[in-house]
Enzyme design. Structure first.
Site, short mmCIF file in Angstrom:
data_model
loop_
_atom_site.label_atom_id
_atom_site.label_comp_id
_atom_site.label_asym_id
_atom_site.label_seq_id
_atom_site.Cartn_x
_atom_site.Cartn_y
_atom_site.Cartn_z
N LEU A 141 -13.77 23.34 59.22
CA LEU A 141 -12.43 22.94 58.84
C LEU A 141 -11.70 24.09 58.15
O LEU A 141 -10.55 24.41 58.46
CB LEU A 141 -12.49 21.71 57.94
CG LEU A 141 -11.17 21.27 57.32
CD1 LEU A 141 -10.17 20.88 58.40
CD2 LEU A 141 -11.39 20.10 56.37
N ASN A 142 -12.37 24.71 57.18
CA ASN A 142 -11.73 25.80 56.44
C ASN A 142 -11.55 27.04 57.29
O ASN A 142 -10.56 27.77 57.15
CB ASN A 142 -12.52 26.12 55.17
CG ASN A 142 -12.63 24.93 54.23
OD1 ASN A 142 -13.72 24.46 53.93
ND2 ASN A 142 -11.49 24.41 53.79
N HIS A 195 -9.96 16.87 61.15
CA HIS A 195 -10.66 18.15 61.27
C HIS A 195 -10.34 18.79 62.62
O HIS A 195 -10.05 19.99 62.71
CB HIS A 195 -12.18 17.94 61.18
CG HIS A 195 -12.66 17.61 59.79
ND1 HIS A 195 -13.98 17.59 59.44
CD2 HIS A 195 -11.98 17.29 58.66
CE1 HIS A 195 -14.09 17.25 58.16
NE2 HIS A 195 -12.89 17.06 57.68
N TYR A 269 -4.44 12.13 53.44
CA TYR A 269 -4.92 12.92 54.57
C TYR A 269 -3.81 13.23 55.56
O TYR A 269 -3.82 14.26 56.22
CB TYR A 269 -6.11 12.24 55.24
CG TYR A 269 -7.38 12.61 54.53
CD1 TYR A 269 -8.01 13.83 54.78
CD2 TYR A 269 -7.93 11.79 53.56
CE1 TYR A 269 -9.14 14.22 54.08
CE2 TYR A 269 -9.07 12.17 52.86
CZ TYR A 269 -9.68 13.38 53.13
OH TYR A 269 -10.78 13.76 52.45
N GLN A 270 -2.85 12.34 55.68
CA GLN A 270 -1.74 12.61 56.58
C GLN A 270 -1.00 13.87 56.14
O GLN A 270 -0.67 14.74 56.94
CB GLN A 270 -0.76 11.43 56.60
CG GLN A 270 0.45 11.70 57.50
CD GLN A 270 1.28 10.47 57.79
OE1 GLN A 270 1.02 9.41 57.23
NE2 GLN A 270 2.25 10.61 58.66
N ARG A 271 -0.77 13.97 54.83
CA ARG A 271 -0.13 15.14 54.25
C ARG A 271 -0.89 16.40 54.68
O ARG A 271 -0.32 17.39 55.11
CB ARG A 271 -0.15 14.97 52.72
CG ARG A 271 0.31 16.09 51.87
CD ARG A 271 -0.78 17.02 51.37
NE ARG A 271 -2.08 16.45 51.15
CZ ARG A 271 -3.16 17.17 50.93
NH1 ARG A 271 -3.09 18.50 50.91
NH2 ARG A 271 -4.34 16.60 50.75
N HIS A 422 -12.90 7.94 55.85
CA HIS A 422 -12.26 7.97 54.54
C HIS A 422 -11.68 6.61 54.14
O HIS A 422 -10.96 6.52 53.15
CB HIS A 422 -11.16 9.04 54.52
CG HIS A 422 -11.70 10.43 54.57
ND1 HIS A 422 -12.56 10.91 53.61
CD2 HIS A 422 -11.55 11.43 55.46
CE1 HIS A 422 -12.89 12.16 53.92
NE2 HIS A 422 -12.31 12.49 55.04
N ASP A 442 -4.71 1.38 42.18
CA ASP A 442 -5.83 1.56 43.06
C ASP A 442 -6.62 2.73 42.48
O ASP A 442 -6.02 3.71 42.03
CB ASP A 442 -5.32 1.90 44.46
CG ASP A 442 -6.43 1.94 45.50
OD1 ASP A 442 -6.45 1.05 46.35
OD2 ASP A 442 -7.27 2.86 45.45
#
Lengths: 741, 741
Positions: A141-142, A195, A269-271, A422, A442
């Site tokens: 990923l990175n 990913h 995660y969308q961000r 997630h 939350d």
């Protein structure tokens, strides 16, 4: 000071050189660059950002090039250095294009040669915790992040480089890296997952830069020559399914976003995922206009940006749905890019400009310049967040989240898909905010992102054992077990079921069902936010109807934020605390106090920052309340010691009926409290059945209000009549909310 | 808008009327009024305040007069209404004088007649919890508040009233009230206490208005015809001692303030007490200039204002010394009055103007107008808070507090007097702040002031059982017992002993002793705040030397603020929690984890808001650390669930040597941590004895520093030489701090 001098020098350079160039063509366009150069010094927000970025990059150039042999996890030195490098390279590329200063181009070239020196001999990263180990970083990923950013830098100097340099870098660094991330790691590249989006974008962007059609196709349609081992799972336990034909960037768009632009993993995660979606789409728009990528699927990428904006509280922070670190906000670099892009490539929506202005910086590209210019011209309009239901699922038919907004309140209820690896087991859970922040929270994820003290900055084991479990949410727990028995695979199969959503002038309602989280138990939660002329803020009504086949123990937690003030119940506090259970999250809870509830209703008032909050709830015989504290079985102090309240009931078919009132104020310098007691005098369930629920409440000032709701028939024209404790109730449509007296 | 129109009307009125007036003469002067009227519309801060106050008072006038029969405690309706009334009357009086609008005078007169109707038949307040029950309120203190404010209103309309009205109000309301507060309640009036200051000021101010010399003398010198019952105590357990000749307003000044302007109860109460001190002094300045009250005792009242300003953190909030609700600040109405007064009647210190500007409003009187005018003229200068030692005791020889400031850090150590009924058993305790707020906190009081949910808004029983106890502070606990065995009477007899205070450019030191808090145990704490070029912020060095005759168990608590990140020790966490003791505050603590300390030093890093903090402390064999949580034996959830850390040691003579480092940062939108680990590699005690302590520490980057300190000889010229683990150390003077390499 330095900046102003700089601009003058630059103008000469530009005039003499710009016409001869053929790059860039990826993110910056030739026309865009021309316009930016002409506008320099006259568009405040752009100029400020440029000056800031120049200082940052100049400071990095001063430090010299550092390309260490990879060794550390996130938070560690080699990880952070490579991360700094790719951000700096991208910025340096942009600066080269905008200012024309060759220092930046030389810096990029030198750094790329340092990577060329290192990369070919690298094996996979020594840390073995990833399902897809990278080379520069512990996870692919990175490495993909690196390539997405560095492709942009490379594009900015591509024409400037000699053919020899290009050949050396393409063959020695970039093509091997693209192959490594795709055909050598299909479990990373060929998924439907954020990913893979990074992987696809990385390979596609470098393909566009070096004009390698095969790489671009691989990015768009997947690495079809290789396949993933059956049954593979990632580090989060998410299964890696390579469905036939379903891979590559277009498939990611198809699967990742609902038609409303909602992303099933949630806004945090969308961000993160939006950046590669948008940046690659931008590049494709320029290089492959035939694909019409931004119009793809009814412009869903642009819709995704709006969906993100709508999933924030009044401070611009994202709702912590699923695994999310709280505090991530519209100020993040991904959103800085995304909002300007949505403005520029979307419908030039002037209300986006106020969001961009509040971000205080713009991306240094065509979109950012366009937005900054419009802001400078005073075109910004307020961005008003509406009450809105955002569907989940590729076709928009797999659940949703419902967002109600009224006054300064925001309520979010989740009845979407699980959210894959997630996801949290939180069907029909909710959060409530006001302008001071969280009112009913939350927990978010149990993680300190990138903070090495905390297990390297990754997910902590308490994320599984606590944060994902149902009892960690404002959601109903049946028989002390989490939804779907805590199994991701089961939860992923289905979604919650939207039942009704309405956003009226003074009444907003969200209502949804969940029938599969537990065997033989059907839950149906209806939350209303209503404006009453007698109250300072809208009142929230919460009706959770449950139908069960057999006697069941229900636990309904409420994570209020603040300090307990008082309750009308006699609490028995515990001085000796023991964990409340052994599993499903209960092992992390202590019961600080409990009460056998007496009377017709219980109330609890808490205080936070400067306001008072009161919960009022209807009691059924045998009900209990338990005051909880998070923190048991937490050997590394990974969990916050937050308070909660559990409403416990044993029964078959039932309804939990509650009101949440926000009232009054307190100022520490005057020490004067105002309206510190609730205005709710009474709350009664007049009717409850599988078909209907009718509640009535009374204020201290005498007024009475009634909400009647049809649970099975959502037609707006149906006539309803039910017997209630106060006589016959009749109404038309799904609900009726009215003042009785 | 409304305001501007108003001013125009008013000018006519003023010009035709002002010259004929002889009132006011208490707080507003004739000359002052003239100047204010002439300046209206031209002094922004004054005009804004005036407009705001007019809106407030007009709204109250609109509501009509409400003078209910007293019934409720603080927070309740009748209490709050009478409180609103006196604030409104005072403001209405000022408005009448400034605007000349008779509506305000009529409103005051009508309200006073309503009180005249009620008061004569009133018995003492039905609530019986006060040692000195009032009539309008549950305690005389609030009745005195009423009279202090209403005297000002009465003064503003005194000349405007008919002789008949004056006679009726004087005889039926004001004189009886003055007698009630003094000769009928000597246990309230004849003490040396902030309550009595209000009583004295109330009686004196009404005396000045109605020109009753006997009342003024009573205020100044006490109600000498009556005496207090021997052995009486107040609600807080403070003894009511009526020392011979020591009573009245002048005696309050003599006793309340040290020569440095420090007030023994601490800044929270000083803030409250300053109002009657200053407002009565202002009135005396005008009506009895012969007393030279503002020059009294070397202008100690003005010094008191500076002492308050110096006892604030960077947000302007007072240090919560003794019983204090946190959050009280320079924004309070008392300070709004005090700072403008200190400017006007003091030395016209331009740096006070920046404080006043930050308050955002001014008192509507001569002083406020003067300050607002100067601010409007751009005269404000920054107010820089110095490192300073403020002596305690009427003669300045009964202990002190030491405040060290460096960079954005503030450290406060307390070795003052106990502070009477509101004192805490916290000798040599400290607090540490940075610009983000509390780093190492003092609990403050266990009270929610005026919040009725919490036992009527008064002190909670946990204030005694927890907040006052030694273990609730960052102070040494010996054998699990509080200082002075928790006895106020014993603690009141003596103070801590200042030993050394120095505020250099890069080294600031405070050092003090406490030899009487425990039998046979002498404590001497030295704290230094040093600037090191290698660190981002100053480093705090803490050396607590203890000499004891017999083996002793020491508990040194540290109330860090934030989330535990990591420790170099192996913590054993407890899932089953039980209270740590039965008394002295331990009954309110749970031990969440503990460790038998191993190695030479232990460290613990925590995170708060956006920074990291690390404690590093030297270990002696057998030492333990205990991670604590407040909250046991708290049946009404009155206590915050704050974390703490106790360093436990058993020994005879010893030194606790610790470093507190503030480092790094974290941003939730970039998720990038910087410098998240401590820079301290080593810390060693090179020498410890009754005479000296020498410590040396090393940074990760290799540099070494050494602090040598003489504990018995505070001469700046003495030569010292001690043997240490690293050879002979020699230095001149009390201390030497130097870089070794």
């Amino acid at each position: 000071m330095r900046f102003k001098i700089y601009i003058t020098i630059v103008f000469f350079f530009i005039l003499s050189k710009s016409d001869g160039q053929t790059s860039p063509s990826l993110i910056l366009t030739k026309d865009g660059i021309k316009e930016i150069r002409q506008g320099l010094g006259r568009v405040a927000l752009f100029d400020q950002t440029l000056a800031t970025v120049q200082l940052e990059v100049d400071a990095e150039i001063e430090k010299g090039i550092d390309v260490p042999v990879p060794k550390d996890l996130a938070g560690g030195y080699t990880h952070e250095q490579h991360k700094t490098n790719f951000f700096t390279l991208q910025k340096a590329g942009v600066l080269f294009q905008i200012t024309g200063d060759e220092r930046y181009a030389v810096y990029i070239k030198d750094m790329l040669y340092a990577y060329l020196e290192l990369y070919p001999d690298l094996d996979r990263h020594p840390a073995e915790r990833s399902y897809a180990r990278g080379k520069l970083f512990w996870q692919c990923l990175n490495d993909a992040n690196w390539l997405v950013y560095v492709s942009q830098a490379y594009d900015c100097i591509y024409e400037w480089l000699s053919e020899e340099d290009r050949q050396a870098l393409n063959d020695g660094l970039f093509k091997p890296m693209a192959d490594f991330l795709s055909i050598e790691t299909p479990q990373f590249f060929n998924r439907i997952h954020n990913h893979s989006t990074w992987g696809n974008a990385a390979v596609g962007m470098i393909g566009l830069v070096i004009d390698d059609q095969e790489l671009v196709d691989r990015a768009l349609y997947g690495a079809r020559s290789v396949s993933v081992k059956a049954g593979a799972v990632d580090n989060d336990g998410g299964s890696i399914v390579a469905q036939d034909q379903e891979m590559g960037f277009l498939a990611q768009i198809n699967h990742a976003f609902s038609p409303d632009g909602y992303y099933t993993e949630g806004p945090y995660y969308q961000r993160y995922a939006m950046y590669p979606f948008l940046i690659f789409a931008e590049a494709l728009s320029n290089k492959r206009p035939d694909l019409k990528i931004l119009a793809y699927k009814d412009s869903v990428l642009i819709k995704g940006v709006y969906a993100l904006l709508n999933q924030t509280n009044s401070a611009g922070e994202f709702f912590p749905i699923n695994d999310s670190q709280k505090g991530m906000s519209l100020a993040s670099r991904e959103l800085v890019n995304a909002v300007s892009m949505a403005y520029h490539y979307g419908s030039q929506d002037l209300s986006l400009l106020s969001v961009i202005a509040s971000q205080g910086r713009v991306p240094l590209n065509d979109a950012g310049f366009d937005a900054a210019k419009a802001i400078g011209e005073g075109l910004a309009r307020p961005f008003i967040k509406p009450s809105i239901e955002l569907s989940d699922g590729a076709n928009g038919d797999e659940g949703a989240i419902g967002i109600l907004r009224g006054g300064d309140l925001t309520l979010v209820m989740k009845y979407a898909k699980h959210g894959m690896g997630h996801g949290h087991f939180d069907r029909l859970g909710f959060m409530l905010y006001d302008e001071t922040g969280e009112v009913i929270q939350d927990y978010g994820s149990a993680r300190w992102v990138n903070i090495e003290h905390k297990d390297g900055g990754g997910y902590l084991k308490e994320n599984h054992s606590w944060a994902k479990e149902t009892v960690a949410h404002n959601a109903l727990v049946v028989n002390k077990d989490s939804h779907f028995d805590g199994k991701v695979k089961e939860a992923d199969k289905t979604s919650g079921t939207p039942y009704y959503f309405a956003a009226g002038q003074s009444v907003r309602i969200v209502s949804a069902k969940e029938t599969r989280a537990y065997d033989d138990v059907e839950m149906h939660r209806t939350m209303a936010m209503v404006d009453l002329e007698e109250l300072e803020h809208p009142l929230v009504i919460d009706l959770l109807s449950v139908q069960a086949r057999a006697e069941t123990r229900y636990d309904l937690p409420l994570y209020y934020v603040g300090e307990f003030m008082s309750s009308n119940q006699q609490l028995q506090t515990n001085n000796d605390l023991t964990p409340m259970g052994k599993e499903s999250g209960y092992q992390h809870l202590w019961a600080e106090a409990q009460a056998d509830l007496t009377g017709d209703l219980y109330s609890m008032t808490w205080f936070n920052k400067k306001r008072f909050y009161t919960l009022t709830s209807v009691i059924q015989s045998g009900d209990q309340m338990i005051m909880t504290r998070i923190g048991a079985n937490d050997p590394n102090f990974n969990l916050r010691r937050d308070p909660g309240l559990i409403h416990r009931r044993t029964g078959v078919n039932t309804v939990f009926a509650s009101l949440y009132e926000i009232h009054g104020s307190y100022d520490y310098s005057t020490e004067r409290p105002l309206n510190l007691f609730t205005s709710i005098a009474d709350l009664k369930v007049l009717h409850q059945s599988a078909e209907y629920v009718v509640v009535r409440f009374q204020l201290n000032s005498g007024e009475e209000y009634q909400l009647a709701f049809s649970l099975k028939d959502d037609s707006e024209s149906s006539q309803h009549a039910v017997k209630s404790a106060k006589g016959q109730c009749t109404w038309q449509g799904v609900y009726e909310f009215k003042k009785i007296k």
